[in-house]
Design a protein around this motif. Structure first.
Motif, PDB file in Angstrom:
ATOM      1  N   TYR A   1       2.981  15.226  -8.958  1.00 37.82           N
ATOM      2  CA  TYR A   1       2.759  14.761  -7.348  1.00 37.82           C
ATOM      3  C   TYR A   1       3.531  13.678  -7.143  1.00 37.82           C
ATOM      4  N   VAL A   2       3.880  13.410  -6.084  1.00 37.70           N
ATOM      5  CA  VAL A   2       4.658  12.156  -5.816  1.00 37.70           C
ATOM      6  C   VAL A   2       3.385  11.231  -5.002  1.00 37.70           C
ATOM      7  N   PRO A   3       3.162  10.056  -5.650  1.00 35.29           N
ATOM      8  CA  PRO A   3       2.097   9.026  -5.399  1.00 35.29           C
ATOM      9  C   PRO A   3       2.351   8.185  -4.310  1.00 35.29           C
ATOM     10  N   PHE A   4       1.300   7.824  -3.396  1.00 39.63           N
ATOM     11  CA  PHE A   4       1.512   6.735  -2.288  1.00 39.63           C
ATOM     12  C   PHE A   4       0.464   6.056  -2.437  1.00 39.63           C
ATOM     13  N   ASN A   5       0.151   4.651  -2.006  1.00 37.87           N
ATOM     14  CA  ASN A   5      -0.976   4.206  -1.679  1.00 37.87           C
ATOM     15  C   ASN A   5      -0.960   3.932  -0.404  1.00 37.87           C
ATOM     16  N   PHE A   6      -2.452   3.643   0.078  1.00 36.50           N
ATOM     17  CA  PHE A   6      -2.736   3.380   1.566  1.00 36.50           C
ATOM     18  C   PHE A   6      -2.601   1.951   2.134  1.00 36.50           C
ATOM     19  N   CYS A   7      -1.816   1.235   1.325  1.00 33.34           N
ATOM     20  CA  CYS A   7      -1.403  -0.003   1.680  1.00 33.34           C
ATOM     21  C   CYS A   7      -0.375  -0.682   1.193  1.00 33.34           C
ATOM     22  N   PRO A   8       0.529  -1.640   1.627  1.00 35.24           N
ATOM     23  CA  PRO A   8       1.315  -2.379   0.819  1.00 35.24           C
ATOM     24  C   PRO A   8       0.912  -3.313  -0.082  1.00 35.24           C
ATOM     25  N   ARG A   9       1.519  -4.243  -0.670  1.00 37.82           N
ATOM     26  CA  ARG A   9       0.942  -5.212  -1.649  1.00 37.82           C
ATOM     27  C   ARG A   9      -0.354  -4.654  -2.399  1.00 37.82           C
ATOM     28  N   SER A  10       0.322  -3.479  -3.027  1.00 35.86           N
ATOM     29  CA  SER A  10      -0.778  -2.828  -3.991  1.00 35.86           C
ATOM     30  C   SER A  10      -1.132  -3.601  -5.397  1.00 35.86           C
ATOM     31  N   VAL A  11      -2.125  -3.122  -6.189  1.00 36.59           N
ATOM     32  CA  VAL A  11      -2.514  -3.494  -7.415  1.00 36.59           C
ATOM     33  C   VAL A  11      -1.239  -3.585  -8.424  1.00 36.59           C
ATOM     34  N   MET A  12      -0.625  -2.281  -8.370  1.00 32.59           N
ATOM     35  CA  MET A  12       0.509  -2.270  -9.135  1.00 32.59           C
ATOM     36  C   MET A  12       1.495  -3.225  -8.761  1.00 32.59           C
TER      37      MET A  12
ATOM     38  N   PRO B   1      15.918   4.852   7.617  1.00 33.41           N
ATOM     39  CA  PRO B   1      14.572   4.688   8.274  1.00 33.41           C
ATOM     40  C   PRO B   1      14.790   2.931   8.687  1.00 33.41           C
ATOM     41  N   GLU B   2      14.050   2.345   9.579  1.00 37.52           N
ATOM     42  CA  GLU B   2      14.041   0.983   9.937  1.00 37.52           C
ATOM     43  C   GLU B   2      13.739   0.148   8.685  1.00 37.52           C
ATOM     44  N   VAL B   3      14.400  -0.911   8.563  1.00 36.30           N
ATOM     45  CA  VAL B   3      14.300  -1.792   7.491  1.00 36.30           C
ATOM     46  C   VAL B   3      13.640  -3.089   7.956  1.00 36.30           C
ATOM     47  N   VAL B   4      12.671  -3.401   7.265  1.00 34.74           N
ATOM     48  CA  VAL B   4      11.709  -4.609   7.770  1.00 34.74           C
ATOM     49  C   VAL B   4      11.447  -5.559   6.708  1.00 34.74           C
ATOM     50  N   VAL B   5      11.705  -6.921   6.992  1.00 30.09           N
ATOM     51  CA  VAL B   5      11.418  -7.893   6.164  1.00 30.09           C
ATOM     52  C   VAL B   5       9.969  -8.489   6.168  1.00 30.09           C
ATOM     53  N   LYS B   6       9.315  -8.052   5.195  1.00 30.22           N
ATOM     54  CA  LYS B   6       7.655  -8.162   5.107  1.00 30.22           C
ATOM     55  C   LYS B   6       7.283  -8.908   3.917  1.00 30.22           C
ATOM     56  N   PRO B   7       7.524 -10.349   3.809  1.00 26.86           N
ATOM     57  CA  PRO B   7       7.182 -10.986   2.534  1.00 26.86           C
ATOM     58  C   PRO B   7       5.713 -10.958   2.380  1.00 26.86           C
ATOM     59  N   GLN B   8       4.863 -10.879   3.450  1.00 31.12           N
ATOM     60  CA  GLN B   8       3.471 -10.879   3.464  1.00 31.12           C
ATOM     61  C   GLN B   8       2.966  -9.445   2.561  1.00 31.12           C
ATOM     62  N   TRP B   9       3.825  -8.543   2.389  1.00 33.49           N
ATOM     63  CA  TRP B   9       3.564  -7.396   1.454  1.00 33.49           C
ATOM     64  C   TRP B   9       3.777  -7.667   0.210  1.00 33.49           C
ATOM     65  N   TYR B  10       4.098  -8.930  -0.218  1.00 35.37           N
ATOM     66  CA  TYR B  10       4.413  -9.038  -1.634  1.00 35.37           C
ATOM     67  C   TYR B  10       3.290 -10.387  -2.296  1.00 35.37           C
ATOM     68  N   TYR B  11       3.375 -10.433  -3.542  1.00 37.15           N
ATOM     69  CA  TYR B  11       2.907 -11.969  -3.935  1.00 37.15           C
ATOM     70  C   TYR B  11       3.831 -12.989  -4.260  1.00 37.15           C
TER      71      TYR B  11
END
Length: 202
Positions: free
Chosen positions: A64-75, A192-202
């Protein structure tokens, strides 16, 4: 209720994803002999080879192809810190964003889990009326997750493949990576739309 989902991958994999016009499961990608920049733990991937799926169309989680329900995941945090199987950091990791309804329109064999799908006691659920049981706003999207690490890692999983056309956004950390992504998808039929989202990162 439709819910946004996020699949992380390395930018080095994007060209192949676009050419194949889909995200393949690890099992199918291996079967097809496709080269991939791994960013995950190898020992977890090995466990997922054997972890049975008792809903959807069965098989094992690695199919199965996995997805999380959020960005900035634990992984992503693990990737940011570095681990034995990947030391490249998070800067070149992409968030591929879609939603549960859009993917399910193209793949009837989907399910979700209440915690990390790799765990013995994860509940596997293919009754999507129950997706409201996930506390997406207060727990899964919480910025500080040490007290509910397992719940934050709830997964949405789609059997074998997810069409590239279902990806609605590509989230990146910097404008430089956004420029690289736009160059890679420039000739694709679906962009797809490419969005810069530094808040999705650590």
């Amino acid at each position: 209720m439709t819910v946004k989902v996020s699949h992380i991958t390395h930018i080095d994999n994007l060209g192949s994803i676009v050419r194949q016009a889909c995200l393949w499961s690890d099992a199918k990608r291996i079967e097809l002999g496709l080269v991939n920049q791994n960013i995950g733990y190898s020992h977890i991937k090995q466990r997922r080879l054997a972890r049975p799926v008792k809903v959807a169309t069965g098989g094992t989680i690695v199919q199965y192809v996995p997805f999380n329900f959020c960005p900035r995941s634990v992984m992503l945090f693990v990737i940011h810190k570095g681990h034995l199987d990947y030391q490249g950091g998070q800067d070149r990791i992409l968030h591929l964003i879609s939603d549960t309804d859009t993917i399910r329109l193209t793949n009837q064999h989907c399910f979700f889990t209440d915690i990390h799908a790799d765990l013995d006691y994860a509940e596997q659920i293919d009754d999507f009326s129950r997706i409201t049981e996930l506390d997406i706003n207060r727990i899964i999207n919480e910025r500080y997750w040490q007290d509910f690490k397992e719940e934050k890692q709830a997964e949405f999983l789609a059997f074998e493949s997810v069409p590239w056309a279902t990806i609605q956004q590509i989230g990146v950390k910097t404008q430089a990576i956004a420029n690289e992504v736009n160059a890679l998808i420039h000739m694709a039929a679906h962009k797809p739309e490419v969005v810069v989202k530094p808040q999705w990162y650590y």
